[in-house]
Design a protein around this motif. Structure first.
Motif, short mmCIF file in Angstrom:
data_model
loop_
_atom_site.label_atom_id
_atom_site.label_comp_id
_atom_site.label_asym_id
_atom_site.label_seq_id
_atom_site.Cartn_x
_atom_site.Cartn_y
_atom_site.Cartn_z
N GLY A 1 -48.04 36.72 58.71
CA GLY A 1 -46.52 36.67 58.99
C GLY A 1 -46.39 36.63 60.48
N VAL A 2 -45.06 37.01 60.87
CA VAL A 2 -44.79 36.73 62.44
C VAL A 2 -45.49 37.72 63.15
N ALA A 3 -45.71 38.79 63.01
CA ALA A 3 -46.50 39.90 63.71
C ALA A 3 -47.88 38.94 64.05
N GLU A 4 -48.52 38.61 63.21
CA GLU A 4 -49.93 37.85 63.61
C GLU A 4 -49.65 36.86 64.32
N HIS A 5 -48.46 35.84 64.07
CA HIS A 5 -48.35 34.67 64.72
C HIS A 5 -48.12 34.85 66.17
N LEU A 6 -47.63 36.09 66.62
CA LEU A 6 -47.55 36.45 68.02
C LEU A 6 -48.66 36.14 68.84
N ASP A 7 -49.77 36.75 68.06
CA ASP A 7 -51.17 36.53 68.81
C ASP A 7 -52.00 35.52 68.12
N PHE A 8 -51.45 34.45 67.83
CA PHE A 8 -52.02 33.47 67.20
C PHE A 8 -53.53 33.03 67.42
N GLU A 9 -53.74 32.75 68.88
CA GLU A 9 -55.14 32.42 69.33
C GLU A 9 -55.90 33.61 68.94
N THR A 10 -55.61 34.98 69.14
CA THR A 10 -56.54 36.02 69.07
C THR A 10 -57.03 36.08 67.39
N TYR A 11 -55.91 35.87 66.53
CA TYR A 11 -56.20 36.10 65.07
C TYR A 11 -56.71 34.88 64.55
N ALA A 12 -56.99 33.70 65.35
CA ALA A 12 -57.71 32.56 64.93
C ALA A 12 -59.20 32.65 65.22
N ASN A 13 -59.60 33.67 65.93
CA ASN A 13 -61.00 34.12 66.12
C ASN A 13 -61.46 35.40 65.60
N PRO A 14 -61.90 35.50 64.33
CA PRO A 14 -62.02 36.84 63.88
C PRO A 14 -62.79 37.88 64.60
N GLU A 15 -63.68 37.62 65.51
CA GLU A 15 -64.30 38.48 66.57
C GLU A 15 -63.53 39.15 67.39
N LEU A 16 -62.45 38.31 68.08
CA LEU A 16 -61.45 38.72 68.84
C LEU A 16 -60.26 39.50 68.34
N ALA A 17 -60.01 39.16 66.86
CA ALA A 17 -58.95 39.90 66.15
C ALA A 17 -59.50 41.15 65.70
N ALA A 18 -60.81 41.53 65.44
CA ALA A 18 -61.36 42.84 64.95
C ALA A 18 -61.28 43.72 66.67
N GLU A 19 -61.71 43.15 67.75
CA GLU A 19 -61.50 43.98 68.83
C GLU A 19 -60.28 44.55 69.10
N ALA A 20 -59.33 43.32 69.08
CA ALA A 20 -57.97 43.51 69.63
C ALA A 20 -57.18 44.56 68.48
N THR A 21 -57.65 44.63 67.38
CA THR A 21 -57.01 45.52 66.25
C THR A 21 -57.47 46.93 66.59
N ALA A 22 -58.76 47.01 66.83
CA ALA A 22 -59.29 48.21 67.17
C ALA A 22 -58.63 48.98 68.37
N ALA A 23 -58.25 48.21 69.35
CA ALA A 23 -57.55 48.61 70.64
C ALA A 23 -56.10 48.46 70.44
N LYS A 24 -55.56 48.12 69.53
CA LYS A 24 -54.25 48.28 69.41
C LYS A 24 -53.52 47.47 70.53
N ALA A 25 -54.04 46.18 70.56
CA ALA A 25 -53.83 45.21 71.62
C ALA A 25 -53.01 44.09 71.04
N THR A 26 -52.52 43.97 69.76
CA THR A 26 -51.94 42.84 69.36
C THR A 26 -50.68 43.64 68.67
N VAL A 27 -49.73 42.63 68.52
CA VAL A 27 -48.29 42.97 67.94
C VAL A 27 -48.48 43.71 66.62
N GLN A 28 -49.35 43.04 65.58
CA GLN A 28 -49.32 43.56 64.50
C GLN A 28 -50.08 44.70 64.16
N SER A 29 -50.97 44.95 65.17
CA SER A 29 -51.77 46.24 64.95
C SER A 29 -50.89 47.56 65.68
#
Length: 572
Positions: free
Chosen positions: A317-345
């Motif tokens: 969805g859009v919340a993921e799309h706003l951090d497209f580059e982060t979520y395109a990389n699974p490792e970055l996505a996991a780290e950013a989610t844990a830190a609540k550093a993305t919009v979706q998180s």
């Protein structure tokens, strides 16, 4: 008599608690005065109705509807001395006339809904036949945005599941409907949104209604801040919760903040909004709303119904799309989610559907496990509803998995949407500008919108439904086009040519006509670049989806007139 008293004491909390001495004292009449017991009965919501019926001269064989058991309590009523004349008041309610009057209201204000018999064909998507199987049309308004209802992987999964497990689920989740398919689907949804848990409902209307009703009614003094353009399901959930509702202007952060400031920080608050608003195509300022939620102690409730499957590298969805580059990389996505550093998180509650871009049916919520468990444990809309059939849940899971692994359908859909919007702009057809995949064509009159829809269907074999009140405000009626990967440029060209012909035949307002009247919903300028909002899917995003073998940072960018390989411009 003794039996009647016992029944009465079981029904009435006053009689149950009062002592015999107190009752005798109340029943004693003073000179010229009624008994205290009668006065007390007059304040009772049940007995006051009985006394009113007595005073009105109702016969003792009339049923008392205040409480079923009171029908058994004999009531002595004096018969009227003279027969009463039959009046309208004494006639039964005319239900049939009531229904007819309500329908006539809808027809008179041009908001009556006419349904077309449209049968979409799997092998000829996006074609369909009408009542007559030989009368075929091209569908331009379905919410099957990616054609996933015809996807071979989805269909084969459904066939295999129904052959093994049958048609129905067997009951509610609590009784017989909890199975491996429900568990697997909810795990897949939680994974999609990078949340702890998810819960599947029979539809997202039910998911929104049940979740808001449950949470807001449980939170003491909860206040819900609702976007002015929110879907009916959100409005319904707020109404059912009986929580205080504060409506803020559509996507207006200043208005939202000014209203948040008026509520104490300690008061529980929910900000309810959508990512993509389906009738105008606008997109919410999600990150800024999260900032306000943090500042004023609110939780966020984001409806991604028209965005799941459509935005982001995995279709979350859009919340993921706003951090497209982060979520395109699974490792970055996991780290950013844990830190609540993305919009979706940062979103507390995400709701979505399985019935639009995923081509199936059903809805869901995703969020923290304890929040999901609270809704699961208390929401009647979940507890008492038969769960989705195993084949449906298996098919929905297959659709999510498929779209998580590829962007090509989303890229193809966005590309044809750009093409359609550009062609309509060149023709002077008034498209409400927006950055999403929705193509709303403004007409501004309910009757003319229906005439245009009928003319396109009857004369040009193009099906697009007219949208009127209450879905959109009166005076904002429109046709809503939803291009899919199955709509080729050739098919789009035919649609635009047909639409231009209908505009001329009905003398409908063009962009310049709307501009001369001061404009409406952004339809007011003459420059094609000004009329088209910058799309959410940028050139870089489209290039990412078109060349899957490269890393995101290595993708090249393409210009506005993007040309994609032919195999990408059709659904899988």
């Amino acid at each position: 008599m003794e039996s009647t008293i016992r029944k009465a004491k079981k029904i009435c909390p006053f009689l149950k608690q009062a002592s015999p001495t107190a009752l005798r004292a109340l029943s004693t009449s003073s000179a010229g005065k009624s008994s205290g017991l009668l006065e007390a009965a007059g304040s009772c919501p049940v007995m006051a109705k009985v006394l009113a019926q007595r005073s009105a001269g109702i016969h003792s064989n009339a049923k008392i509807h205040a409480h079923p058991s009171l029908n058994e309590i004999p009531t002595k009523v004096e018969a009227p001395s003279t027969p009463r004349a039959t009046t309208e008041v004494n006639k039964p309610f005319n239900y049939s006339q009531f229904y007819k009057t309500e329908i006539e209201k809808k027809k008179n204000d041009r908001s009556y809904r006419y349904f077309n018999n449209v049968n979409r064909l799997r092998a000829e998507f996006p074609r369909a036949h009408l009542k007559d199987i030989d009368n075929k049309v091209t569908v331009w308004c379905a919410n099957d945005y990616l054609g996933m209802s015809t996807n071979p992987k989805v269909l084969s999964t459904i066939h295999e599941t129904v052959n093994m497990y049958g048609a129905g689920a067997g009951g509610t989740r609590n009784i017989a409907g909890h199975n491996r398919h429900a568990v697997a689907l909810e795990n897949e949804i939680a994974r999609l949104h990078h949340k702890e848990a998810a819960l599947v409902f029979s539809s997202c209307f039910v998911a929104n209604d049940a979740t808001l009703t449950t949470l807001a009614s449980k939170m003491p003094g909860c206040v819900i801040f609702s976007d002015q353009s929110n879907h009916a399901s959100i409005i319904q959930g707020i109404r059912h919760s009986r929580a205080k509702k504060v409506v803020f202007r559509h996507n207006d952060l200043v208005d939202l903040e000014s209203k948040l400031q008026q509520i104490p920080l300690s008061t529980p608050k929910i900000i309810a909004f959508e990512s993509v608003y389906s009738m105008c195509g606008s997109i919410a300022p999600i990150e800024a709303i999260c900032d306000l939620a943090d500042k004023y102690g609110a939780i966020t409730f984001l409806d991604e119904v028209h965005a799941v499957g459509m935005y982001g590298p995995s279709g979350a969805g859009v919340a993921e799309h706003l951090d497209f580059e982060t979520y395109a990389n699974p490792e970055l996505a996991a780290e950013a989610t844990a830190a609540k550093a993305t919009v979706q998180s940062r979103i507390d509650i995400i709701t979505g559907t399985l019935g639009k871009a995923y081509g199936n049916v059903g809805g869901y919520i995703a969020g923290d496990a304890v929040m999901v468990d609270t809704v699961r444990s208390y929401a009647p809309g979940f507890i008492f509803t038969t769960t989705l059939p195993p084949a449906v849940m298996a098919g929905a899971r297959a659709a999510i998995e498929y779209q998580r692994e590829t962007c090509k359908d989303r890229v193809a859909q966005q590309t044809i949407t750009r093409y359609v919007k550009a062609r309509l702009a060149d023709a002077g057809i008034p498209v409400v500008p927006n950055p999403s995949h929705i193509v709303p064509v403004l007409i501004g009159d309910a009757e003319l919108a229906k005439q245009a829809s009928d003319m396109l269907l009857d004369d040009y074999k193009i099906y697009v439904q007219a949208i009127n009140y209450p879905t959109v405000p009166v005076g904002h009626e429109r046709l809503r086009f939803t291009p899919t990967p199955g709509h080729s440029r050739e098919v789009a060209d035919k649609m635009v040519e047909s639409l231009v012909a209908v505009w001329q035949r009905l003398n409908l307002r063009t962009v310049s006509d709307w501009a001369a009247q001061g404009g409406l919903e952004g339809v007011s300028t003459f420059s094609p670049t000004e009329r088209q909002a910058s799309p959410m899917w940028t050139d870089k995003h489209l290039a990412f989806g078109a060349i899957p073998q490269l890393e995101y940072s290595d993708r090249y960018t393409v210009n506005e007139a993007i040309e994609l390989p032919q195999e990408i411009a059709c659904s899988a």
